[in-house]
Write an enzyme that holds these catalytic residues in place. Structure first.
Site, PDB file in Angstrom:
ATOM      1  N   GLY A   1      96.986  60.297 116.256  1.00 49.47           N
ATOM      2  CA  GLY A   1      96.404  59.492 117.325  1.00 49.47           C
ATOM      3  C   GLY A   1      97.495  58.975 118.244  1.00 49.47           C
ATOM      4  O   GLY A   1      97.737  59.520 119.318  1.00 49.47           O
TER       5      GLY A   1
ATOM      6  N   THR B   1      93.330  63.620 120.781  1.00 43.71           N
ATOM      7  CA  THR B   1      93.466  63.013 119.453  1.00 43.71           C
ATOM      8  C   THR B   1      92.941  63.951 118.365  1.00 43.71           C
ATOM      9  O   THR B   1      91.946  64.652 118.565  1.00 43.71           O
ATOM     10  CB  THR B   1      92.678  61.686 119.403  1.00 43.71           C
ATOM     11  OG1 THR B   1      93.134  60.851 120.462  1.00 43.71           O
ATOM     12  CG2 THR B   1      92.846  60.976 118.085  1.00 43.71           C
TER      13      THR B   1
ATOM     14  N   GLU C   1      93.498  55.016 124.374  1.00 45.51           N
ATOM     15  CA  GLU C   1      94.389  55.141 125.554  1.00 45.51           C
ATOM     16  C   GLU C   1      95.712  54.426 125.329  1.00 45.51           C
ATOM     17  O   GLU C   1      96.254  53.781 126.221  1.00 45.51           O
ATOM     18  CB  GLU C   1      93.713  54.555 126.794  1.00 45.51           C
ATOM     19  CG  GLU C   1      92.388  55.182 127.112  1.00 45.51           C
ATOM     20  CD  GLU C   1      92.538  56.504 127.816  1.00 45.51           C
ATOM     21  OE1 GLU C   1      93.667  56.857 128.217  1.00 45.51           O
ATOM     22  OE2 GLU C   1      91.526  57.199 127.964  1.00 45.51           O
ATOM     23  N   GLY C   2      96.253  54.588 124.101  1.00 46.77           N
ATOM     24  CA  GLY C   2      97.466  53.875 123.730  1.00 46.77           C
ATOM     25  C   GLY C   2      97.069  52.523 123.186  1.00 46.77           C
ATOM     26  O   GLY C   2      96.489  51.697 123.886  1.00 46.77           O
TER      27      GLY C   2
ATOM     28  N   GLN D   1      85.867  17.819 126.265  1.00 47.91           N
ATOM     29  CA  GLN D   1      87.199  18.293 126.644  1.00 47.91           C
ATOM     30  C   GLN D   1      87.561  19.614 125.958  1.00 47.91           C
ATOM     31  O   GLN D   1      88.185  20.486 126.565  1.00 47.91           O
ATOM     32  CB  GLN D   1      88.253  17.230 126.315  1.00 47.91           C
ATOM     33  CG  GLN D   1      88.115  15.996 127.209  1.00 47.91           C
ATOM     34  CD  GLN D   1      89.091  14.897 126.844  1.00 47.91           C
ATOM     35  OE1 GLN D   1      89.820  14.997 125.860  1.00 47.91           O
ATOM     36  NE2 GLN D   1      89.085  13.841 127.620  1.00 47.91           N
TER      37      GLN D   1
ATOM     38  N   LEU E   1      96.361  60.218 130.806  1.00 49.01           N
ATOM     39  CA  LEU E   1      96.120  58.919 130.169  1.00 49.01           C
ATOM     40  C   LEU E   1      96.532  57.781 131.099  1.00 49.01           C
ATOM     41  O   LEU E   1      95.896  56.729 131.139  1.00 49.01           O
ATOM     42  CB  LEU E   1      96.879  58.826 128.838  1.00 49.01           C
ATOM     43  CG  LEU E   1      96.397  59.789 127.749  1.00 49.01           C
ATOM     44  CD1 LEU E   1      97.245  59.659 126.494  1.00 49.01           C
ATOM     45  CD2 LEU E   1      94.930  59.537 127.392  1.00 49.01           C
TER      46      LEU E   1
HETATM   47  C1  LIG Z   1      85.544  54.936 120.766  1.00 48.68           C
HETATM   48  C2  LIG Z   1      86.765  55.787 120.915  1.00 48.68           C
HETATM   49  C3  LIG Z   1      86.792  56.790 121.889  1.00 48.68           C
HETATM   50  C4  LIG Z   1      87.902  57.621 122.019  1.00 48.68           C
HETATM   51  N1  LIG Z   1      87.903  58.639 122.950  1.00 48.68           N
HETATM   52  C5  LIG Z   1      88.918  59.556 122.951  1.00 48.68           C
HETATM   53  C6  LIG Z   1      88.856  60.718 123.795  1.00 48.68           C
HETATM   54  O1  LIG Z   1      87.927  60.882 124.591  1.00 48.68           O
HETATM   55  N2  LIG Z   1      89.836  61.650 123.691  1.00 48.68           N
HETATM   56  C7  LIG Z   1      90.891  61.501 122.837  1.00 48.68           C
HETATM   57  O2  LIG Z   1      91.752  62.393 122.791  1.00 48.68           O
HETATM   58  N3  LIG Z   1      90.989  60.403 122.022  1.00 48.68           N
HETATM   59  C8  LIG Z   1      90.029  59.438 122.066  1.00 48.68           C
HETATM   60  N4  LIG Z   1      90.097  58.325 121.232  1.00 48.68           N
HETATM   61  C9  LIG Z   1      91.192  58.236 120.274  1.00 48.68           C
HETATM   62  C10 LIG Z   1      92.216  57.147 120.587  1.00 48.68           C
HETATM   63  O3  LIG Z   1      92.985  57.519 121.703  1.00 48.68           O
HETATM   64  C11 LIG Z   1      93.055  56.928 119.320  1.00 48.68           C
HETATM   65  O4  LIG Z   1      92.219  56.251 118.402  1.00 48.68           O
HETATM   66  C12 LIG Z   1      94.316  56.117 119.595  1.00 48.68           C
HETATM   67  O5  LIG Z   1      95.265  56.905 120.263  1.00 48.68           O
HETATM   68  C13 LIG Z   1      94.952  55.563 118.301  1.00 48.68           C
HETATM   69  O6  LIG Z   1      95.102  56.569 117.352  1.00 48.68           O
HETATM   70  P1  LIG Z   1      94.590  56.347 115.845  1.00 48.68           P
HETATM   71  O7  LIG Z   1      93.191  55.836 115.909  1.00 48.68           O
HETATM   72  O8  LIG Z   1      94.842  57.612 115.122  1.00 48.68           O
HETATM   73  O9  LIG Z   1      95.473  55.183 115.273  1.00 48.68           O
HETATM   74  P2  LIG Z   1      96.952  55.314 114.674  1.00 48.68           P
HETATM   75  O10 LIG Z   1      97.841  56.043 115.617  1.00 48.68           O
HETATM   76  O11 LIG Z   1      96.878  55.794 113.270  1.00 48.68           O
HETATM   77  O12 LIG Z   1      97.402  53.785 114.694  1.00 48.68           O
HETATM   78  C14 LIG Z   1      96.953  52.856 113.700  1.00 48.68           C
HETATM   79  C15 LIG Z   1      97.746  51.559 113.874  1.00 48.68           C
HETATM   80  O13 LIG Z   1      99.148  51.815 113.720  1.00 48.68           O
HETATM   81  C16 LIG Z   1      99.836  51.322 114.865  1.00 48.68           C
HETATM   82  N5  LIG Z   1     100.985  52.172 115.170  1.00 48.68           N
HETATM   83  C17 LIG Z   1     101.025  53.526 115.330  1.00 48.68           C
HETATM   84  N6  LIG Z   1     102.261  53.922 115.631  1.00 48.68           N
HETATM   85  C18 LIG Z   1     103.041  52.813 115.662  1.00 48.68           C
HETATM   86  C19 LIG Z   1     104.412  52.562 115.934  1.00 48.68           C
HETATM   87  N7  LIG Z   1     105.274  53.537 116.248  1.00 48.68           N
HETATM   88  N8  LIG Z   1     104.855  51.278 115.858  1.00 48.68           N
HETATM   89  C20 LIG Z   1     104.007  50.252 115.568  1.00 48.68           C
HETATM   90  N9  LIG Z   1     102.696  50.420 115.315  1.00 48.68           N
HETATM   91  C21 LIG Z   1     102.223  51.690 115.371  1.00 48.68           C
HETATM   92  C22 LIG Z   1      98.818  51.349 115.984  1.00 48.68           C
HETATM   93  O14 LIG Z   1      99.180  50.463 117.037  1.00 48.68           O
HETATM   94  C23 LIG Z   1      97.557  50.930 115.256  1.00 48.68           C
HETATM   95  O15 LIG Z   1      97.513  49.536 115.143  1.00 48.68           O
HETATM   96  C24 LIG Z   1      89.024  57.427 121.152  1.00 48.68           C
HETATM   97  C25 LIG Z   1      89.002  56.389 120.205  1.00 48.68           C
HETATM   98  C26 LIG Z   1      87.898  55.570 120.097  1.00 48.68           C
HETATM   99  C27 LIG Z   1      87.900  54.469 119.073  1.00 48.68           C
END
Ligand SMILES: Cc1cc2nc3c(=O)[nH]c(=O)nc-3n(C[C@H](O)[C@H](O)[C@H](O)COP(=O)(O)OP(=O)(O)OC[C@H]3O[C@@H](n4cnc5c(N)ncnc54)[C@H](O)[C@@H]3O)c2cc1C
Length: 393
Positions: free
Chosen positions: A143, A138, A373-374, A289, A248
């Protein structure tokens, strides 16, 4: 209110579907977590501290690279591995995240894409917890769509020079080695994996502070400015974006089980509390309930989630699992666990927001688990693509 101790959750004799070895792994991990993590986790969570003192004992028990064969690894079956991550996450998602990264995101790519020398250098030491790893995919700007990454590797002589930024990297600042995914300029920007020792000049890791989630896990930003590594540090069998996605897939599988553990912790706590807590005519709140309906929803969803992930594990053992199966398990089970955390918090009333109980911590952790992780939505798109044949990304 007396202390509430976890009792396990099994509504439909799920245990009868497991082998003796699988139950043994589950019970050993459960005992380890009960004895070593439960007594300190709330303090760690408050302080934002990763319990590093547990790394060696976890290595001794074979938790790292547990499903790999050779190099000192435990060679567990996929269901054994899953039950282990379930119990780790019943303790805390941050500790499970640490184990997942070490195993599925660092040891696995070395195992799958590395040469023998790289495997000998890293895997036995990582299995023991003597060396720690992180996985840099990332970036601040990419992301859900990691294919857009800006990090670049340029081959110069017998070295690669890396430049770029990675963000939200679990264990970033405590890692000895980072698996960095970068586009190779001399290979038409093909994405490949590199082993980057974190003490190389130009490599920097800065922790993210102010997290409300996964507070017992280290999360860092990485910056690489002209980091020189020998060409021998390229993972030779890494080949495009599908390579990090394979990693992943491994990690998502463990998360799908882990989420069941977090849900079990919340449900069992809420169930016990509801029987002890009295309101109205000196009767337990469990006698109402509406409270029973909440408990019924949770035990039904946990039971379905157990069966889903068990079947995915059996398919994985048989070499028949597809990535959309793992997506369904990750998406469903993390959503289910987050709902259980919210409902359980509600059943505890005001006590639910305090760290005398594990529920609010699990709830906050699961918000990250839903995203990493997606994201939940990305897994909807993966499943949607699989059933319709249409790419909706
Ligand atoms: C605590 C933590 C630990 C992590 N550890 C690692 C690590 O060790 N290594 C690593 O590489 N990464 C790591 N990550 C990163 C993580 O994999 C990313 O945060 C994740 O892939 C989402 O990317 P983003 O945060 O940039 O969100 P974005 O991709 O910007 O997404 C934001 C929103 O938009 C939505 N979205 C995006 N694209 C679409 C689409 N095509 N259609 C509909 N909705 C969409 C998403 O579902 C989300 O709701 C970590 C994250 C956290 C929070």
């Amino acid at each position: 209110m007396p202390a509430i101790k976890f009792r396990g959750v099994d509504f439909i004799q799920f245990d009868s579907l497991l082998t003796e070895e699988e139950r043994l792994v589950r019970d050993t991990t459960r005992q380890f977590i009960e004895d070593n993590l439960v007594p300190i986790i709330e303090e760690c969570n408050r302080a934002g501290r990763f319990p590093r003192e547990l790394v060696k004992p976890m290595g001794d028990l074979g938790f790292f690279g547990a499903s790999l064969k050779g190099y000192g690894c435990a060679g567990m079956g996929n269901v054994e591995y899953g039950l282990m991550t379930q119990e780790l996450e019943r303790g805390d998602s941050g500790v499970r995240s640490f184990v997942s990264v070490q195993s599925a995101l660092v040891m696995y790519p070395i195992y799958a894409f590395g040469n023998e020398e790289q495997k000998q250098t890293w895997l036995p030491a990582m299995q023991k917890g003597e060396k720690l790893g992180c996985f840099g995919l990332t970036e601040p700007g990419f992301g859900s769509n990691p294919g857009g990454m800006r990090t670049r590797a340029r081959k110069i002589g017998n070295e690669y020079v890396l430049n770029g930024e990675k963000m939200w990297i679990t264990s970033g600042s405590i890692a000895d080695v980072a698996v960095i995914w970068a586009k190779v300029e001399n290979e038409n920007d093909k994405i490949r994996g590199f082993l980057v020792e974190t003490d190389r000049p130009g490599f920097k890791a800065d922790d993210v502070h102010g997290k409300w989630s996964l507070r017992a896990s280290v999360t860092s930003g990485l910056s690489m400015q002209d980091v020189h590594i020998p060409e021998a540090n390229l993972l030779p069998k890494s080949d495009g974006l599908k390579s990090p996605l394979m990693c992943l897939n491994q990690a998502r599988y463990g998360i799908a089980w882990g989420a069941v553990g977090a849900a079990m912790a919340c449900y069992d706590c809420a169930l016990q509390y509801s029987i002890l807590r009295k309101q109205w005519r000196d009767q337990p709140i469990a006698s109402h309930q509406l409270v029973q309906d909440k408990l019924t929803w949770m035990i039904s969803e946990i039971t379905k989630a157990q069966l889903l992930v068990l079947q995915v594990g059996r398919l994985k053992d048989a070499g028949k699992v597809e990535h959309q199966h793992i997506s369904m398990a990750k998406r469903n089970n993390v959503w289910m666990a987050l709902e259980c955390a919210r409902i359980s918090r509600d059943i505890l009333g005001a006590n639910g927001i305090a760290d005398d109980y594990p529920i609010m911590r699990h709830m906050m952790n699961l918000e990250s688990v839903k995203t990493y992780e997606g994201t939940h939505d990305v897994h909807s798109l993966i499943i949607g693509q699989s059933v319709t044949g249409i790419d909706a990304f």
